[in-house]
Design a protein around this motif. Structure first.
Motif, mmCIF file in Angstrom:
data_model
loop_
_atom_site.group_PDB
_atom_site.id
_atom_site.type_symbol
_atom_site.label_atom_id
_atom_site.label_comp_id
_atom_site.label_asym_id
_atom_site.label_seq_id
_atom_site.Cartn_x
_atom_site.Cartn_y
_atom_site.Cartn_z
ATOM 1 N N ALA A 210 0.831 -1.203 0.000
ATOM 2 C CA ALA A 210 0.000 0.000 0.000
ATOM 3 C C ALA A 210 0.861 1.247 0.000
ATOM 4 O O ALA A 210 1.971 1.262 0.539
ATOM 5 C CB ALA A 210 -0.900 0.012 1.234
ATOM 6 N N ASP A 211 0.348 2.288 -0.595
ATOM 7 C CA ASP A 211 0.881 3.622 -0.372
ATOM 8 C C ASP A 211 0.289 4.121 0.943
ATOM 9 O O ASP A 211 -0.893 3.847 1.234
ATOM 10 C CB ASP A 211 0.479 4.558 -1.515
ATOM 11 C CG ASP A 211 1.134 5.917 -1.404
ATOM 12 O OD1 ASP A 211 0.693 6.718 -0.542
ATOM 13 O OD2 ASP A 211 2.072 6.190 -2.158
ATOM 14 N N PRO A 212 1.056 4.823 1.771
ATOM 15 C CA PRO A 212 0.505 5.288 3.049
ATOM 16 C C PRO A 212 -0.813 6.038 2.926
ATOM 17 O O PRO A 212 -1.675 5.937 3.808
ATOM 18 C CB PRO A 212 1.616 6.187 3.609
ATOM 19 C CG PRO A 212 2.868 5.610 3.038
ATOM 20 C CD PRO A 212 2.501 5.147 1.651
ATOM 21 N N VAL A 213 -0.988 6.778 1.833
ATOM 22 C CA VAL A 213 -2.222 7.558 1.699
ATOM 23 C C VAL A 213 -3.429 6.650 1.524
ATOM 24 O O VAL A 213 -4.553 7.025 1.889
ATOM 25 C CB VAL A 213 -2.119 8.576 0.539
ATOM 26 C CG1 VAL A 213 -2.209 7.899 -0.824
ATOM 27 C CG2 VAL A 213 -3.189 9.652 0.670
ATOM 28 N N GLU A 214 -3.225 5.436 1.024
ATOM 29 C CA GLU A 214 -4.355 4.518 0.883
ATOM 30 C C GLU A 214 -4.878 4.087 2.253
ATOM 31 O O GLU A 214 -6.087 3.909 2.437
ATOM 32 C CB GLU A 214 -3.935 3.302 0.057
ATOM 33 C CG GLU A 214 -3.631 3.651 -1.404
ATOM 34 C CD GLU A 214 -3.190 2.451 -2.205
ATOM 35 O OE1 GLU A 214 -3.926 2.059 -3.137
ATOM 36 O OE2 GLU A 214 -2.108 1.911 -1.906
ATOM 37 N N VAL A 215 -3.988 3.917 3.194
ATOM 38 C CA VAL A 215 -4.407 3.608 4.563
ATOM 39 C C VAL A 215 -5.055 4.841 5.200
ATOM 40 O O VAL A 215 -6.081 4.745 5.877
ATOM 41 C CB VAL A 215 -3.209 3.138 5.400
ATOM 42 C CG1 VAL A 215 -3.653 2.791 6.818
ATOM 43 C CG2 VAL A 215 -2.518 1.940 4.734
ATOM 44 N N ALA A 216 -4.470 6.002 4.947
ATOM 45 C CA ALA A 216 -5.018 7.245 5.485
ATOM 46 C C ALA A 216 -6.440 7.495 4.993
ATOM 47 O O ALA A 216 -7.291 7.995 5.743
ATOM 48 C CB ALA A 216 -4.115 8.418 5.106
ATOM 49 N N GLN A 217 -6.717 7.138 3.744
ATOM 50 C CA GLN A 217 -8.062 7.337 3.198
ATOM 51 C C GLN A 217 -9.094 6.492 3.944
ATOM 52 O O GLN A 217 -10.228 6.941 4.184
ATOM 53 C CB GLN A 217 -8.065 7.014 1.702
ATOM 54 C CG GLN A 217 -7.376 8.080 0.865
ATOM 55 C CD GLN A 217 -7.079 7.645 -0.547
ATOM 56 O OE1 GLN A 217 -7.124 6.458 -0.883
ATOM 57 N NE2 GLN A 217 -6.759 8.596 -1.408
ATOM 58 N N ALA A 218 -8.708 5.277 4.326
ATOM 59 C CA ALA A 218 -9.626 4.431 5.097
ATOM 60 C C ALA A 218 -9.883 5.041 6.472
ATOM 61 O O ALA A 218 -11.016 5.044 6.971
ATOM 62 C CB ALA A 218 -9.052 3.022 5.236
ATOM 63 N N ALA A 219 -8.835 5.571 7.091
ATOM 64 C CA ALA A 219 -8.999 6.227 8.394
ATOM 65 C C ALA A 219 -9.885 7.457 8.280
ATOM 66 O O ALA A 219 -10.738 7.709 9.144
ATOM 67 C CB ALA A 219 -7.633 6.599 8.967
ATOM 68 N N ALA A 220 -9.695 8.219 7.207
ATOM 69 C CA ALA A 220 -10.509 9.425 7.002
ATOM 70 C C ALA A 220 -11.983 9.066 6.838
ATOM 71 O O ALA A 220 -12.865 9.746 7.380
ATOM 72 C CB ALA A 220 -10.004 10.188 5.777
ATOM 73 N N TRP A 221 -12.248 8.006 6.116
ATOM 74 C CA TRP A 221 -13.640 7.571 5.941
ATOM 75 C C TRP A 221 -14.242 7.170 7.277
ATOM 76 O O TRP A 221 -15.357 7.585 7.617
ATOM 77 C CB TRP A 221 -13.695 6.401 4.957
ATOM 78 C CG TRP A 221 -15.067 5.812 4.826
ATOM 79 C CD1 TRP A 221 -16.172 6.401 4.258
ATOM 80 C CD2 TRP A 221 -15.499 4.528 5.302
ATOM 81 N NE1 TRP A 221 -17.264 5.551 4.356
ATOM 82 C CE2 TRP A 221 -16.880 4.401 4.979
ATOM 83 C CE3 TRP A 221 -14.857 3.480 5.951
ATOM 84 C CZ2 TRP A 221 -17.615 3.259 5.301
ATOM 85 C CZ3 TRP A 221 -15.589 2.335 6.268
ATOM 86 C CH2 TRP A 221 -16.952 2.233 5.946
#
Length: 244
Positions: A210-221
């Protein structure tokens, strides 16, 4: 409030949350990194407060929560992302100091954060959302050290318990089951041991990290109202690793 915000997933989350309109409070031990990140976010038109601290120290966590409420008047969400691991080894080869450190950062750190974040949300009386970073090691024996596997399993357990405790108060608590992610630390590990890249990528059904931002997007959701009926969940962000 984002812990482990000095690099990797935490830093990506800080940028993303701020870009989506959140006022972010950044916590990490590396003060110069989070201050630079806060300046970057502010320069881009966002709002950010850097507050150094160690999640293992309850007073540090309390100070950050207090600063968040004092500065912005409220605490609506938290991404408890700080973590630490050692090179994997068999259980009997893990010494007590490594066991204690892994459990302290990955489990007690989450505990310390929720113990102080939840009262701030309860006092406001308008609910909130907390996301805790677990791992594929939280549902599988991944080959990581036994202490890390134990800690990440426990993160999911304490997440479910908190979700049950505070659902009627409008506080949602979820965990991310994170797979191999191409963070700065991961790049350093691969640079030292190139053969590990194949090991990390082959476990994903997508055959990549994963790119870190892909994990961040899940957290943001999960932190947003878009996930208003999601609580007590362990959400895989692992490219299909745990589905295989």
């Amino acid at each position: 409030m984002i812990t482990g915000a000095s690099s990797g997933i935490g830093a990506s989350a800080a940028r993303l949350f701020a870009a989506e309109g959140a006022r972010v409070v950044l916590m990490a031990r590396r003060e110069h990194r989070i201050r630079a990140l806060a300046e970057e976010i502010t320069a881009a038109g966002g709002e950010a407060l850097a507050h150094p601290g160690d999640v293992v120290r309850p007073d540090d966590v309390g100070d950050v929560v207090t600063a968040a409420v004092k500065t912005y008047g409220r605490l609506d969400g938290a991404f408890n992302n700080a973590g630490w691991a050692t090179v994997g080894g068999r259980l009997h080869e893990t010494d007590d100091a490594d066991f204690d450190r892994v459990l302290d950062v990955n489990l007690r750190g989450v505990w310390n954060c929720m113990r102080r974040q939840i009262p701030a949300m309860l006092e406001l009386g308008q609910g909130g959302s907390i996301v805790n970073t677990s791992s594929c090691a939280g549902v599988l024996a991944t080959g990581a050290g036994a202490a890390y596997v134990a800690a990440k399993h426990a993160v999911i357990g304490v997440t479910k318990a908190a979700a049950a405790d505070y659902g009627r108060d409008g506080i949602r608590v979820n965990a991310l089951v994170v797979g191999s992610t191409r963070t700065e630390l991961m790049e350093e590990v691969i640079a030292e041991m190139p053969a590990l890249e194949e090991a990390f990528t082959s476990r994903s059904a997508q055959q990549r990290m994963a790119d870190p931002v892909e994990v961040a997007q899940a957290a943001a959701w999960l932190c947003s109202d878009r996930a208003s009926f999601v609580t007590g969940a362990a959400v895989p962000v692992d490219g299909g690793w745990t589905a295989r």
